[in-house]
Design a protein around this motif. Structure first.
Motif, PDB file in Angstrom:
ATOM      1  N   LEU A  19       8.945 -37.201 -16.039  1.00 39.83           N
ATOM      2  CA  LEU A  19      10.082 -35.954 -15.101  1.00 39.83           C
ATOM      3  C   LEU A  19      10.384 -34.138 -16.861  1.00 39.83           C
ATOM      4  N   ILE A  20      10.971 -34.712 -18.067  1.00 42.09           N
ATOM      5  CA  ILE A  20      10.888 -34.603 -18.845  1.00 42.09           C
ATOM      6  C   ILE A  20       9.250 -33.643 -19.919  1.00 42.09           C
ATOM      7  N   PHE A  21       8.139 -34.271 -19.444  1.00 42.62           N
ATOM      8  CA  PHE A  21       7.523 -32.684 -19.395  1.00 42.62           C
ATOM      9  C   PHE A  21       6.893 -32.301 -18.642  1.00 42.62           C
ATOM     10  N   PHE A  22       7.040 -32.433 -17.521  1.00 42.16           N
ATOM     11  CA  PHE A  22       7.059 -31.216 -16.502  1.00 42.16           C
ATOM     12  C   PHE A  22       8.064 -30.054 -16.877  1.00 42.16           C
ATOM     13  N   ALA A  23       8.791 -30.667 -17.210  1.00 41.53           N
ATOM     14  CA  ALA A  23       9.982 -30.106 -17.261  1.00 41.53           C
ATOM     15  C   ALA A  23       9.858 -28.862 -18.202  1.00 41.53           C
ATOM     16  N   ARG A  24       9.253 -29.119 -19.575  1.00 39.83           N
ATOM     17  CA  ARG A  24       9.138 -28.192 -20.417  1.00 39.83           C
ATOM     18  C   ARG A  24       7.926 -27.197 -19.967  1.00 39.83           C
ATOM     19  N   LEU A  25       6.932 -27.832 -19.349  1.00 35.74           N
ATOM     20  CA  LEU A  25       5.896 -26.847 -19.475  1.00 35.74           C
ATOM     21  C   LEU A  25       5.978 -25.088 -19.122  1.00 35.74           C
ATOM     22  N   PRO A  26       7.223 -25.087 -18.473  1.00 31.76           N
ATOM     23  CA  PRO A  26       8.011 -23.594 -18.180  1.00 31.76           C
ATOM     24  C   PRO A  26       8.078 -22.849 -18.883  1.00 31.76           C
ATOM     25  N   GLY A  27       8.595 -23.873 -19.969  1.00 33.76           N
ATOM     26  CA  GLY A  27       9.269 -23.042 -21.384  1.00 33.76           C
ATOM     27  C   GLY A  27       8.473 -22.767 -22.231  1.00 33.76           C
ATOM     28  N   THR A  28       7.386 -23.824 -22.645  1.00 35.52           N
ATOM     29  CA  THR A  28       5.865 -23.611 -23.289  1.00 35.52           C
ATOM     30  C   THR A  28       5.047 -22.294 -23.351  1.00 35.52           C
ATOM     31  N   ALA A  29       5.059 -22.052 -21.590  1.00 35.69           N
ATOM     32  CA  ALA A  29       4.126 -20.817 -21.074  1.00 35.69           C
ATOM     33  C   ALA A  29       4.952 -19.638 -21.343  1.00 35.69           C
ATOM     34  N   ALA A  30       6.435 -19.845 -21.531  1.00 38.37           N
ATOM     35  CA  ALA A  30       6.555 -17.704 -21.126  1.00 38.37           C
ATOM     36  C   ALA A  30       6.613 -17.358 -22.100  1.00 38.37           C
ATOM     37  N   GLY A  31       6.561 -17.740 -23.804  1.00 35.63           N
ATOM     38  CA  GLY A  31       6.532 -17.017 -24.730  1.00 35.63           C
ATOM     39  C   GLY A  31       4.767 -16.416 -24.338  1.00 35.63           C
ATOM     40  N   MET A  32       4.235 -16.966 -23.835  1.00 39.80           N
ATOM     41  CA  MET A  32       2.246 -16.235 -23.759  1.00 39.80           C
ATOM     42  C   MET A  32       2.579 -14.932 -22.858  1.00 39.80           C
ATOM     43  N   VAL A  33       3.490 -16.136 -21.432  1.00 38.45           N
ATOM     44  CA  VAL A  33       3.031 -15.283 -20.045  1.00 38.45           C
ATOM     45  C   VAL A  33       3.554 -13.551 -20.552  1.00 38.45           C
ATOM     46  N   LEU A  34       4.622 -13.659 -21.413  1.00 42.42           N
ATOM     47  CA  LEU A  34       5.831 -12.651 -21.533  1.00 42.42           C
ATOM     48  C   LEU A  34       4.767 -11.580 -22.715  1.00 42.42           C
ATOM     49  N   THR A  35       3.783 -12.244 -23.508  1.00 38.48           N
ATOM     50  CA  THR A  35       3.041 -11.404 -24.593  1.00 38.48           C
ATOM     51  C   THR A  35       2.119 -10.797 -23.985  1.00 38.48           C
ATOM     52  N   LEU A  36       1.266 -11.609 -22.819  1.00 39.36           N
ATOM     53  CA  LEU A  36       0.196 -10.784 -22.520  1.00 39.36           C
ATOM     54  C   LEU A  36       0.638  -9.642 -21.445  1.00 39.36           C
ATOM     55  N   HIS A  37       1.862  -9.892 -21.022  1.00 36.91           N
ATOM     56  CA  HIS A  37       2.289  -8.728 -19.611  1.00 36.91           C
ATOM     57  C   HIS A  37       3.066  -7.984 -20.562  1.00 36.91           C
ATOM     58  N   VAL A  38       3.063  -7.629 -21.510  1.00 35.94           N
ATOM     59  CA  VAL A  38       3.580  -6.682 -22.092  1.00 35.94           C
ATOM     60  C   VAL A  38       2.462  -5.389 -22.885  1.00 35.94           C
ATOM     61  N   ALA A  39       1.597  -6.784 -23.690  1.00 37.10           N
ATOM     62  CA  ALA A  39       0.691  -6.339 -24.334  1.00 37.10           C
ATOM     63  C   ALA A  39      -0.636  -6.086 -24.201  1.00 37.10           C
ATOM     64  N   VAL A  40      -0.719  -6.473 -22.662  1.00 37.24           N
ATOM     65  CA  VAL A  40      -2.075  -6.175 -22.284  1.00 37.24           C
ATOM     66  C   VAL A  40      -1.995  -5.226 -21.078  1.00 37.24           C
ATOM     67  N   SER A  41      -0.696  -6.368 -19.992  1.00 38.09           N
ATOM     68  CA  SER A  41      -0.857  -5.659 -18.610  1.00 38.09           C
ATOM     69  C   SER A  41      -0.317  -4.371 -19.165  1.00 38.09           C
ATOM     70  N   MET A  42       1.392  -4.397 -19.383  1.00 36.99           N
ATOM     71  CA  MET A  42       2.006  -2.884 -19.970  1.00 36.99           C
ATOM     72  C   MET A  42       0.566  -1.833 -20.163  1.00 36.99           C
ATOM     73  N   GLY A  43      -0.177  -2.494 -21.320  1.00 36.99           N
ATOM     74  CA  GLY A  43      -0.528  -1.933 -22.403  1.00 36.99           C
ATOM     75  C   GLY A  43       0.758  -1.117 -23.577  1.00 36.99           C
ATOM     76  N   ARG A  44       1.063  -2.012 -24.278  1.00 39.13           N
ATOM     77  CA  ARG A  44       2.301  -1.573 -25.218  1.00 39.13           C
ATOM     78  C   ARG A  44       2.287  -1.964 -26.292  1.00 39.13           C
ATOM     79  N   GLY A  45       1.004  -3.010 -26.681  1.00 38.12           N
ATOM     80  CA  GLY A  45       1.192  -3.628 -27.775  1.00 38.12           C
ATOM     81  C   GLY A  45       1.097  -4.895 -28.265  1.00 38.12           C
ATOM     82  N   TYR A  46       0.824  -5.663 -29.045  1.00 42.80           N
ATOM     83  CA  TYR A  46       1.939  -6.865 -29.210  1.00 42.80           C
ATOM     84  C   TYR A  46       3.118  -6.630 -30.218  1.00 42.80           C
ATOM     85  N   GLY A  47       3.295  -5.420 -30.601  1.00 39.19           N
ATOM     86  CA  GLY A  47       4.514  -5.030 -32.008  1.00 39.19           C
ATOM     87  C   GLY A  47       5.243  -4.864 -30.533  1.00 39.19           C
ATOM     88  N   ALA A  48       5.406  -4.392 -29.287  1.00 40.85           N
ATOM     89  CA  ALA A  48       6.359  -4.433 -28.160  1.00 40.85           C
ATOM     90  C   ALA A  48       6.182  -5.671 -27.619  1.00 40.85           C
TER      91      ALA A  48
END
Length: 389
Positions: A19-48
């Motif tokens: 249960l805890i293995f699956f419960a951790r998955l969203p947390g481990t994916a969150a940083g990557m999702v935010l990074t790709l959304h801001v840097a790529v989809s929004m075109g703000r760059g990796y600093g932003a």
């Protein structure tokens, strides 16, 4: 393997680990999702993107002990209602926000994170007897390694094959599912004997020794975060960036093997000694002149990663009274978060202004300094204990 058989025979432990293995998955994916959304989809760059991630990280560090306090006083289910609704709302709304608004909301998104790692450590302390906790926490650490291997990869897959907005919606759905599963299963965070434990003053348990344990935990993750940055930079310098995934997989596998071996030991190893060994073995890694030599050089340090993290959880469970275990494990999560937040940018700065080899050296040296500080705190605690009242 006898200790593992005994631990896995404990009622509810297998279900908890899955249960805890699956419960951790969203947390481990969150940083990557935010990074790709801001840097790529929004075109703000990796600093932003890094700025948004930093604010979310500060929120996670601030929220972990608060949510632990809610668990201690009101129970796990009430905390799950607050965090599941709050974090799922953030991911549903975040995909529509402009960058300034996303920046303003990132802290609150982090503050309301479902503390899956903290819940897992509390539940293990509640259902596993003290003589098997080292084995239980070792399995939990290996499970964490697996979560970090699956979560970010899944985030990249969804974000690249569909869109980051879709990935954010999947995050919200996954969090609701995780929250519901944890709510229904409701894993015990205190044993039957511990439920009647009374609240104790903070000064009686937040001792220099426990602070030293938390510092070592932060130091271990400081090394891991810095090493990750240094690996990527070194592979790029060696013109072998395509092999980075293989190197990372071997690094993670080495940590998992170290965790399994440590869990099979009859006696714990000193936490400061493990930390010092991890730092010392990280120092020379940057001297590798070929990518496969780098991969092999990472293995000795990797073997000590999981044991250092596991013994931190073991010590926190031993030193913190049951009535404040939620706050204590929350502080442990905060220590890990702050260690990661400090390690990656510190080593990144050194790599940018010197070389990847110096990045490994700074990560290892930082670990040695932190081990020394924790050792001094432990000595001070013993000296105070020897002074007559």
């Amino acid at each position: 393997m006898q200790l593992y058989r005994k631990a896995l025979a404990i009622p509810g432990l297998r279900t908890l680990l899955v249960l805890i293995f699956f419960a951790r998955l969203p947390g481990t994916a969150a940083g990557m999702v935010l990074t790709l959304h801001v840097a790529v989809s929004m075109g703000r760059g990796y600093g932003a993107a890094g700025t948004v991630g930093a604010l979310a990280t500060i929120g996670i560090a601030a929220g972990a002990p608060v949510m632990g306090r809610v668990i201690d006083r009101y129970g796990l289910r009430r905390m799950l209602v607050i965090t599941t609704i709050g974090e799922a709302t953030f991911w549903v709304v975040a995909r529509f926000l402009s960058y300034p608004l996303l920046l303003a909301c990132a802290f609150f998104g982090g503050f309301l994170v479902v503390p899956a790692m903290s819940i897992g450590r509390q539940a293990i302390a509640a259902i596993v007897p003290p003589d098997l906790r080292r084995t239980g926490y070792s399995m939990d650490t290996v499970s964490t390694e697996m979560s970090f291997m699956v979560g970010p990869a899944a985030a990249v897959l969804v974000a690249t094959q569909f869109s980051t907005q879709t990935a954010m919606l999947v995050m919200a759905g996954g969090l609701v599912l995780v929250g519901l599963l944890l709510y229904v299963v409701d894993p015990a965070v205190r044993s039957a004997e511990e439920k009647s434990a009374e609240q104790v003053p903070r000064r009686s348990w937040l001792t220099p020794r426990l602070v030293g344990v938390l510092i070592v935990g932060a130091g271990a993750v400081f090394i891991l975060g810095g090493t990750e940055v240094a690996i990527v930079a070194h592979m790029q310098e060696l013109d072998a960036l395509a092999w980075t995934g293989v190197v990372m997989a071997v690094w993670s596998a080495g940590s998992a093997v170290g965790g399994l071996v440590y869990g099979a030991l009859r006696r714990s190893m000193p936490q400061v000694l493990l930390m010092a060994g991890l730092g010392a073995l990280t120092l020379p890694i940057g001297l590798a002149g070929e990518w496969w030599v780098l991969m092999l050089a990472l293995v000795p340090a990797a073997v000590l990663c999981a044991p250092t993290v596991a013994t931190t959880a073991e010590e926190v469970a031993r030193l913190a009274p049951p009535a404040v275990r939620g706050v204590a494990t929350g502080l442990q999560s905060s220590a890990f978060t702050l260690g990661q937040a400090a390690g990656a940018p510190a080593v990144g700065f050194v790599v940018d202004h010197a070389s990847p080899a110096w990045g490994f050296a700074v990560a290892g040296l930082g670990g040695l300094v932190i081990a020394a500080v924790a050792g001094l705190l432990s000595v001070r605690r013993r000296d105070l204990a020897e002074v007559p009242a």
